[in-house]
Design a protein around this motif. Structure first.
Motif, short mmCIF file in Angstrom:
data_model
loop_
_atom_site.label_atom_id
_atom_site.label_comp_id
_atom_site.label_asym_id
_atom_site.label_seq_id
_atom_site.Cartn_x
_atom_site.Cartn_y
_atom_site.Cartn_z
N VAL A 42 0.82 -1.22 0.00
CA VAL A 42 0.00 0.00 0.00
C VAL A 42 0.85 1.27 0.00
CG1 VAL A 42 -1.93 -1.13 1.17
CG2 VAL A 42 -0.19 0.03 2.53
N LEU A 43 2.16 1.16 0.27
CA LEU A 43 3.00 2.36 0.34
C LEU A 43 2.98 3.19 -0.94
CD1 LEU A 43 4.90 4.07 2.01
CD2 LEU A 43 6.80 2.62 1.26
N PRO A 44 3.18 2.60 -2.14
CA PRO A 44 3.09 3.44 -3.35
C PRO A 44 1.70 4.04 -3.55
CG PRO A 44 3.26 1.11 -3.93
CD PRO A 44 3.58 1.23 -2.47
N GLY A 45 0.66 3.36 -3.10
CA GLY A 45 -0.68 3.92 -3.20
C GLY A 45 -0.82 5.19 -2.38
N ILE A 46 -0.23 5.20 -1.19
CA ILE A 46 -0.27 6.39 -0.34
C ILE A 46 0.46 7.55 -1.01
CG2 ILE A 46 0.54 7.33 1.85
CD1 ILE A 46 0.06 4.58 3.08
N VAL A 47 1.64 7.26 -1.58
CA VAL A 47 2.42 8.31 -2.23
C VAL A 47 1.69 8.85 -3.45
CG1 VAL A 47 4.63 8.89 -3.26
CG2 VAL A 47 4.53 7.21 -1.42
N LEU A 48 1.14 7.96 -4.29
CA LEU A 48 0.42 8.40 -5.48
C LEU A 48 -0.82 9.22 -5.10
CD1 LEU A 48 0.66 5.16 -7.66
CD2 LEU A 48 1.84 7.34 -8.04
N ILE A 103 9.09 3.31 -1.90
CA ILE A 103 10.26 3.99 -1.33
C ILE A 103 10.89 4.92 -2.36
CG2 ILE A 103 12.59 3.63 -0.43
CD1 ILE A 103 11.58 1.07 0.87
N ILE A 104 10.99 4.46 -3.61
CA ILE A 104 11.55 5.31 -4.67
C ILE A 104 10.69 6.54 -4.90
CG2 ILE A 104 12.03 5.41 -7.15
CD1 ILE A 104 12.85 2.46 -6.98
N LEU A 105 9.38 6.36 -4.93
CA LEU A 105 8.47 7.50 -5.13
C LEU A 105 8.60 8.51 -3.99
CD1 LEU A 105 5.23 5.68 -6.39
CD2 LEU A 105 6.73 7.18 -7.72
N ILE A 106 8.76 8.02 -2.77
CA ILE A 106 8.94 8.94 -1.63
C ILE A 106 10.23 9.72 -1.77
CG2 ILE A 106 9.49 9.00 0.83
CD1 ILE A 106 7.41 6.88 1.29
N SER A 107 11.32 9.02 -2.09
CA SER A 107 12.63 9.68 -2.16
C SER A 107 12.71 10.68 -3.31
CB SER A 107 13.74 8.63 -2.31
OG SER A 107 13.57 7.89 -3.50
N VAL A 108 11.98 10.42 -4.40
CA VAL A 108 12.07 11.31 -5.58
C VAL A 108 11.07 12.46 -5.50
CG1 VAL A 108 11.78 11.43 -8.09
CG2 VAL A 108 12.95 9.47 -7.06
N TYR A 109 9.81 12.14 -5.13
CA TYR A 109 8.74 13.14 -5.23
C TYR A 109 8.24 13.67 -3.90
CZ TYR A 109 8.44 11.47 -10.03
OH TYR A 109 8.73 11.13 -11.33
N ALA A 110 8.52 12.99 -2.79
CA ALA A 110 7.97 13.43 -1.51
C ALA A 110 9.02 13.50 -0.42
CB ALA A 110 6.84 12.49 -1.08
N GLY A 111 10.25 13.76 -0.82
CA GLY A 111 11.35 13.78 0.14
C GLY A 111 11.26 14.91 1.14
N GLN A 112 10.60 16.02 0.78
CA GLN A 112 10.49 17.18 1.67
C GLN A 112 9.17 17.22 2.43
OE1 GLN A 112 13.26 18.98 1.93
NE2 GLN A 112 14.11 17.58 0.39
N VAL A 113 8.40 16.13 2.34
CA VAL A 113 7.10 16.08 2.98
C VAL A 113 7.15 15.09 4.14
CG1 VAL A 113 4.64 15.65 2.62
CG2 VAL A 113 6.02 16.60 0.77
N ASP A 114 6.37 15.38 5.18
CA ASP A 114 6.31 14.46 6.33
C ASP A 114 5.49 13.24 5.94
OD1 ASP A 114 6.43 13.30 8.80
OD2 ASP A 114 4.85 14.54 9.66
N LEU A 115 6.09 12.42 5.08
CA LEU A 115 5.41 11.22 4.57
C LEU A 115 6.48 10.17 4.34
CD1 LEU A 115 2.80 9.96 3.33
CD2 LEU A 115 3.57 10.85 1.13
N ASP A 116 6.44 9.09 5.08
CA ASP A 116 7.46 8.06 4.93
C ASP A 116 6.88 6.69 5.24
OD1 ASP A 116 7.58 7.61 7.76
OD2 ASP A 116 8.81 9.41 7.92
N GLN A 117 7.71 5.68 4.99
CA GLN A 117 7.24 4.31 5.17
C GLN A 117 6.97 3.97 6.63
OE1 GLN A 117 10.08 5.30 3.83
NE2 GLN A 117 11.83 4.02 4.36
N ASP A 118 7.54 4.74 7.56
CA ASP A 118 7.31 4.46 8.97
C ASP A 118 5.84 4.61 9.36
OD1 ASP A 118 9.96 4.02 9.18
OD2 ASP A 118 10.45 5.84 10.28
N CYS A 119 5.15 5.58 8.71
CA CYS A 119 3.74 5.80 9.07
C CYS A 119 2.90 4.58 8.71
CB CYS A 119 3.20 7.04 8.36
SG CYS A 119 2.98 6.86 6.57
N VAL A 120 3.35 3.80 7.72
CA VAL A 120 2.62 2.60 7.34
C VAL A 120 3.06 1.41 8.17
CG1 VAL A 120 2.10 1.03 5.45
CG2 VAL A 120 2.35 3.47 4.99
#
Length: 298
Positions: A42-48, A103-120
């Protein structure tokens, strides 16, 4: 028991019953790790969902996570049926590359946002009392998470009660189910949809790791204690509730993680069942292999 402890234990119990009921059918189908796969996928779904909506509003996140959860179950079945790989291999391949994609989507597109795999993955059930509360006519009715999980539990109970026969047959004897006209594929997707719904609804508050522990541990414990599916469903739910309550007080005593303590209790329950189960336990099996000598009267 103070009010905060009540809401934490209630939330843990609701999640435990939801996961335990569905986990029984996953255990019987030898697909216990599907919950683990969905919880990571579900992690990429959250990022998308964040990228498309531009907000971390909970409902958009849940929608994106649910869509990827369903996609994960489809891919697992697709690889298993079309690529002719084993079920466990298709589960492993699917959730690892979807999680890596997230993880790749977070590092590329959401690196400056309080959004990471830990929340999942980790969540924090101890923060449930601080969640948004539901109010009606000026009365505080409880945290939003409790009502959400209560609604999910009601849906799962209705699903199992109404379609118990179909779930029973497709889990125990798929060949016979197909022979009498039941679509095993349809009931597979319906069950996986319920698993996705539970995983997505629960990960925000308790984290995916605890969801996996509750979806595998209590059903596996109940599986060792009975050969009756209805009894297994009841025992599994009871084990989950006991683990949620004892885990909270263990965490309070140790001043540690509530989720970690609940998982420890789940492990202890399984260990006790493994050793002491009257039918499948280690002690009973040793007695069958080495029966006690008969006492001959003098």
């Amino acid at each position: 028991m103070n009010l905060d402890a009540f809401w934490i234990i209630l939330t843990g119990s609701l999640v435990a019953v939801c996961c335990s009921l569905l986990g029984c059918f996953l255990i019987l189908r030898r697909m216990a790790m599907v919950g683990d796969a969905i919880s990571h996928a579900v992690l990429p779904g959250i990022v998308l969902a964040f990228l498309f909506s531009g907000t971390r509003e909970v409902w958009s996140m849940l929608l994106g996570a649910a869509a990827l959860g369903v996609a994960c179950t489809f891919l697992i079945e697709f690889f298993h049926k079309k690529a002719r790989v084993s079920a466990d291999a298709s589960i492993g391949v699917t959730f690892t590359w979807l999680f890596a994609l997230g993880i790749i989507l977070i590092s590329v597109y959401a690196g400056q946002v309080d959004l990471d795999q830990d929340c999942v993955l980790y969540g924090e059930i101890a923060y449930v009392p601080l969640d948004t509360w539901i109010t009606a006519a000026g009365l505080h009715l409880g945290p939003r998470t409790v009502w959400m999980m209560g609604g999910v539990l009601a849906l799962i109970l209705l699903f199992i009660l109404v379609f118990y026969k179909q779930l029973y047959l497709t889990s125990f004897d798929p060949a016979f189910a197909t022979a009498i006209g039941l679509s095993t594929t349809l009931w597979y997707y319906l069950l996986m949809g319920a698993v996705s719904l539970t995983t997505v609804a629960a990960f925000e508050s308790v984290g995916a790791i605890l969801v996996v522990a509750l979806m595998v541990g209590p059903p596996a414990t109940a599986y060792l204690l009975t050969d009756n599916l209805k009894v297994m469903l009841g025992l599994s739910s009871a084990c989950g509730i006991v683990a949620a309550a004892l885990g909270y007080y263990l965490a309070l005593w140790l001043n540690g993680s509530v989720a970690g303590a609940i998982s420890v209790i789940i492990g202890l329950q399984f260990s006790l069942a493994f050793v002491l189960s009257p039918t499948h336990g280690l002690v009973s099996r040793r007695r069958k292999v080495h029966p006690s000598p008969a006492v001959v009267p003098s």
